[in-house]
Motif scaffolding. Structure first.
Motif, PDB file in Angstrom:
ATOM      1  N   ARG A  51       7.670   1.656 -10.861  1.00 41.87           N
ATOM      2  CA  ARG A  51       6.596   1.431  -9.884  1.00 41.87           C
ATOM      3  C   ARG A  51       6.475  -0.045  -9.530  1.00 41.87           C
ATOM      4  O   ARG A  51       6.283  -0.413  -8.360  1.00 41.87           O
ATOM      5  CB  ARG A  51       5.279   1.967 -10.451  1.00 41.87           C
ATOM      6  CG  ARG A  51       4.154   2.008  -9.440  1.00 41.87           C
ATOM      7  CD  ARG A  51       2.954   2.770  -9.988  1.00 41.87           C
ATOM      8  NE  ARG A  51       2.328   2.116 -11.133  1.00 41.87           N
ATOM      9  CZ  ARG A  51       2.389   2.566 -12.382  1.00 41.87           C
ATOM     10  NH1 ARG A  51       3.047   3.678 -12.667  1.00 41.87           N
ATOM     11  NH2 ARG A  51       1.780   1.913 -13.367  1.00 41.87           N
ATOM     12  N   SER A  52       6.606  -0.901 -10.529  1.00 40.28           N
ATOM     13  CA  SER A  52       6.544  -2.337 -10.286  1.00 40.28           C
ATOM     14  C   SER A  52       7.714  -2.796  -9.417  1.00 40.28           C
ATOM     15  O   SER A  52       7.541  -3.608  -8.489  1.00 40.28           O
ATOM     16  CB  SER A  52       6.551  -3.086 -11.622  1.00 40.28           C
ATOM     17  OG  SER A  52       6.568  -4.479 -11.430  1.00 40.28           O
TER      18      SER A  52
ATOM     19  N   GLY B 186       9.816  -4.388  -4.028  1.00 40.57           N
ATOM     20  CA  GLY B 186      10.748  -4.118  -2.941  1.00 40.57           C
ATOM     21  C   GLY B 186      10.043  -3.899  -1.617  1.00 40.57           C
ATOM     22  O   GLY B 186      10.496  -4.363  -0.571  1.00 40.57           O
ATOM     23  N   VAL B 187       8.929  -3.182  -1.639  1.00 41.06           N
ATOM     24  CA  VAL B 187       8.160  -2.938  -0.428  1.00 41.06           C
ATOM     25  C   VAL B 187       7.645  -4.256   0.146  1.00 41.06           C
ATOM     26  O   VAL B 187       7.744  -4.518   1.357  1.00 41.06           O
ATOM     27  CB  VAL B 187       6.980  -1.979  -0.713  1.00 41.06           C
ATOM     28  CG1 VAL B 187       6.024  -1.950   0.474  1.00 41.06           C
ATOM     29  CG2 VAL B 187       7.489  -0.575  -1.014  1.00 41.06           C
TER      30      VAL B 187
ATOM     31  N   THR C 298       3.312  -3.434   2.476  1.00 39.96           N
ATOM     32  CA  THR C 298       2.247  -3.613   1.482  1.00 39.96           C
ATOM     33  C   THR C 298       2.265  -2.420   0.534  1.00 39.96           C
ATOM     34  O   THR C 298       2.709  -1.317   0.898  1.00 39.96           O
ATOM     35  CB  THR C 298       0.865  -3.694   2.155  1.00 39.96           C
ATOM     36  OG1 THR C 298       0.598  -2.469   2.862  1.00 39.96           O
ATOM     37  CG2 THR C 298       0.801  -4.863   3.124  1.00 39.96           C
ATOM     38  N   ALA C 299       1.774  -2.624  -0.675  1.00 37.12           N
ATOM     39  CA  ALA C 299       1.751  -1.552  -1.668  1.00 37.12           C
ATOM     40  C   ALA C 299       0.598  -1.777  -2.626  1.00 37.12           C
ATOM     41  O   ALA C 299       0.324  -2.912  -3.029  1.00 37.12           O
ATOM     42  CB  ALA C 299       3.073  -1.503  -2.430  1.00 37.12           C
ATOM     43  N   GLU C 300      -0.069  -0.701  -2.990  1.00 34.75           N
ATOM     44  CA  GLU C 300      -1.141  -0.783  -3.971  1.00 34.75           C
ATOM     45  C   GLU C 300      -1.152   0.488  -4.817  1.00 34.75           C
ATOM     46  O   GLU C 300      -0.790   1.574  -4.345  1.00 34.75           O
ATOM     47  CB  GLU C 300      -2.496  -0.971  -3.288  1.00 34.75           C
ATOM     48  CG  GLU C 300      -2.923   0.185  -2.394  1.00 34.75           C
ATOM     49  CD  GLU C 300      -4.304  -0.036  -1.812  1.00 34.75           C
ATOM     50  OE1 GLU C 300      -4.898  -1.086  -2.070  1.00 34.75           O
ATOM     51  OE2 GLU C 300      -4.779   0.861  -1.092  1.00 34.75           O
ATOM     52  N   GLU C 301      -1.556   0.334  -6.057  1.00 35.97           N
ATOM     53  CA  GLU C 301      -1.625   1.473  -6.958  1.00 35.97           C
ATOM     54  C   GLU C 301      -2.922   2.237  -6.738  1.00 35.97           C
ATOM     55  O   GLU C 301      -3.958   1.647  -6.434  1.00 35.97           O
ATOM     56  CB  GLU C 301      -1.529   1.014  -8.417  1.00 35.97           C
ATOM     57  CG  GLU C 301      -0.206   0.392  -8.770  1.00 35.97           C
ATOM     58  CD  GLU C 301      -0.102   0.051 -10.256  1.00 35.97           C
ATOM     59  OE1 GLU C 301      -1.117   0.212 -10.962  1.00 35.97           O
ATOM     60  OE2 GLU C 301       0.996  -0.357 -10.689  1.00 35.97           O
TER      61      GLU C 301
ATOM     62  N   GLU D 263      -0.002   6.467  -8.734  1.00 37.16           N
ATOM     63  CA  GLU D 263       1.065   6.462  -7.743  1.00 37.16           C
ATOM     64  C   GLU D 263       0.973   5.197  -6.918  1.00 37.16           C
ATOM     65  O   GLU D 263       0.041   4.407  -7.064  1.00 37.16           O
ATOM     66  CB  GLU D 263       0.998   7.701  -6.849  1.00 37.16           C
ATOM     67  CG  GLU D 263      -0.251   7.804  -6.008  1.00 37.16           C
ATOM     68  CD  GLU D 263      -0.254   9.073  -5.150  1.00 37.16           C
ATOM     69  OE1 GLU D 263      -0.399   8.936  -3.918  1.00 37.16           O
ATOM     70  OE2 GLU D 263      -0.122  10.184  -5.703  1.00 37.16           O
ATOM     71  N   LEU D 264       1.952   5.004  -6.050  1.00 35.83           N
ATOM     72  CA  LEU D 264       2.006   3.801  -5.228  1.00 35.83           C
ATOM     73  C   LEU D 264       1.790   4.194  -3.775  1.00 35.83           C
ATOM     74  O   LEU D 264       2.557   4.996  -3.219  1.00 35.83           O
ATOM     75  CB  LEU D 264       3.360   3.113  -5.400  1.00 35.83           C
ATOM     76  CG  LEU D 264       3.474   1.645  -4.976  1.00 35.83           C
ATOM     77  CD1 LEU D 264       2.573   0.770  -5.849  1.00 35.83           C
ATOM     78  CD2 LEU D 264       4.926   1.192  -5.088  1.00 35.83           C
ATOM     79  N   ALA D 265       0.738   3.663  -3.169  1.00 33.42           N
ATOM     80  CA  ALA D 265       0.465   3.883  -1.749  1.00 33.42           C
ATOM     81  C   ALA D 265       0.981   2.669  -0.986  1.00 33.42           C
ATOM     82  O   ALA D 265       0.508   1.550  -1.200  1.00 33.42           O
ATOM     83  CB  ALA D 265      -1.031   4.071  -1.511  1.00 33.42           C
ATOM     84  N   ALA D 266       1.955   2.891  -0.120  1.00 33.30           N
ATOM     85  CA  ALA D 266       2.605   1.774   0.564  1.00 33.30           C
ATOM     86  C   ALA D 266       2.570   1.964   2.071  1.00 33.30           C
ATOM     87  O   ALA D 266       2.394   3.078   2.586  1.00 33.30           O
ATOM     88  CB  ALA D 266       4.055   1.645   0.082  1.00 33.30           C
ATOM     89  N   ARG D 267       2.740   0.866   2.759  1.00 32.55           N
ATOM     90  CA  ARG D 267       2.952   0.863   4.202  1.00 32.55           C
ATOM     91  C   ARG D 267       4.186   0.009   4.444  1.00 32.55           C
ATOM     92  O   ARG D 267       4.233  -1.152   4.038  1.00 32.55           O
ATOM     93  CB  ARG D 267       1.743   0.322   4.957  1.00 32.55           C
ATOM     94  CG  ARG D 267       0.465   1.098   4.728  1.00 32.55           C
ATOM     95  CD  ARG D 267      -0.610   0.763   5.750  1.00 32.55           C
ATOM     96  NE  ARG D 267      -0.290   1.288   7.073  1.00 32.55           N
ATOM     97  CZ  ARG D 267      -0.634   2.524   7.491  1.00 32.55           C
ATOM     98  NH1 ARG D 267      -1.302   3.331   6.676  1.00 32.55           N
ATOM     99  NH2 ARG D 267      -0.323   2.934   8.709  1.00 32.55           N
ATOM    100  N   ILE D 268       5.192   0.610   5.069  1.00 32.46           N
ATOM    101  CA  ILE D 268       6.464  -0.084   5.254  1.00 32.46           C
ATOM    102  C   ILE D 268       6.776  -0.214   6.746  1.00 32.46           C
ATOM    103  O   ILE D 268       6.346   0.621   7.555  1.00 32.46           O
ATOM    104  CB  ILE D 268       7.611   0.651   4.539  1.00 32.46           C
ATOM    105  CG1 ILE D 268       7.791   2.054   5.118  1.00 32.46           C
ATOM    106  CG2 ILE D 268       7.337   0.732   3.044  1.00 32.46           C
ATOM    107  CD1 ILE D 268       8.967   2.808   4.530  1.00 32.46           C
TER     108      ILE D 268
END
Length: 228
Positions: A100-101, A106-107, A113-116, A124-129
């Motif tokens: 996860r880290s 990488g994101v 952006t990414a946040e747990e 889980e990891l909520a990301a916006r790519i």
């Protein structure tokens, strides 16, 4: 001379034996992902060797290829995609925290952006790519540590935005069966998948060589076969 008398074990009736066998097959957990060595609910699944993937009406299933090795599967449903990969993991410790880290770094390095956050499978990891068409797109990274394996799931499209299709794809993750095998594998090594017999013949008839793709963890990945 001493004679030793032992009570003969009473034979169980067929009904008792059937009840015992049925009890042994009852899952000890409410949901998966499941290990192939534990009892799990029966449902329609496609056998990919290292993974048994649930299938249902409306699903389109494609496979990820790295060189000549099948390493993952993609479920397409309701303008959403669920990408799943299974990896080897240490016997006594999980790797989701570490993975996860790495994903978060990488994101961010790719401009996203990414946040747990807490999800149905734990953290889980909520990301916006960044999207190819401009702007960004939401992606959910889900990880599950199993016995000597790790399952990574990536949800994108409508389901990553909380649509009803999210529950359907989460249900797929819950019903996946991972077949780790007994062979020694390094941690994070992909558990190889294979085409089911019904799809293998069609792929062989297509022929043609393919170059080894760049396995971008943010993309859906290349597909080589479709199973309905």
């Amino acid at each position: 001379m001493r004679k030793v008398f032992r009570r003969r074990r009473r034979e169980e009736s067929p009904a008792v034996k059937a009840a015992v066998e049925e009890a042994e097959q009852v899952p000890t957990r409410e949901s998966g992902p499941w290990d192939s060595e534990e009892p799990y609910p029966e449902r329609e699944r496609v056998d990919l060797g290292g993974m048994r993937l649930p299938v249902d009406a409306g699903f389109e299933i494609q496979l990820n290829l790295a060189g000549d090795q099948i390493v993952g599967a993609v479920v397409l449903y309701d303008e959403s995609a669920l990408q799943v990969h299974a990896f080897a993991a240490p016997k006594r410790s999980g790797i989701w925290d570490e993975v996860r880290s790495e994903l978060a770094e990488g994101v961010k390095s790719a401009g996203g952006t990414a946040e747990e956050r807490e999800g149905p499978f734990g953290v889980e990891l909520a990301a916006r790519i960044p999207a190819e068409s401009g702007g960004d797109q939401p992606v959910r990274y889900i990880g599950v540590d199993g016995p000597r394996w790790f399952l990574r799931a990536v949800i994108s499209g409508r389901a990553a935005q909380g649509a009803d299709s999210a529950a359907t794809l989460e249900g797929v993750v819950r019903d996946i069966v991972v077949v780790r095998g007994d062979e020694p594998m390094a941690p994070k090594e992909a558990i190889e998948l294979r085409l089911p017999p019904e799809a293998r013949q069609g792929t062989e008839q297509q022929g043609g060589g393919r170059d080894k793709p760049d396995l971008n963890p943010f993309g859906r990945g290349p597909e080589i076969a479709e199973i309905r």
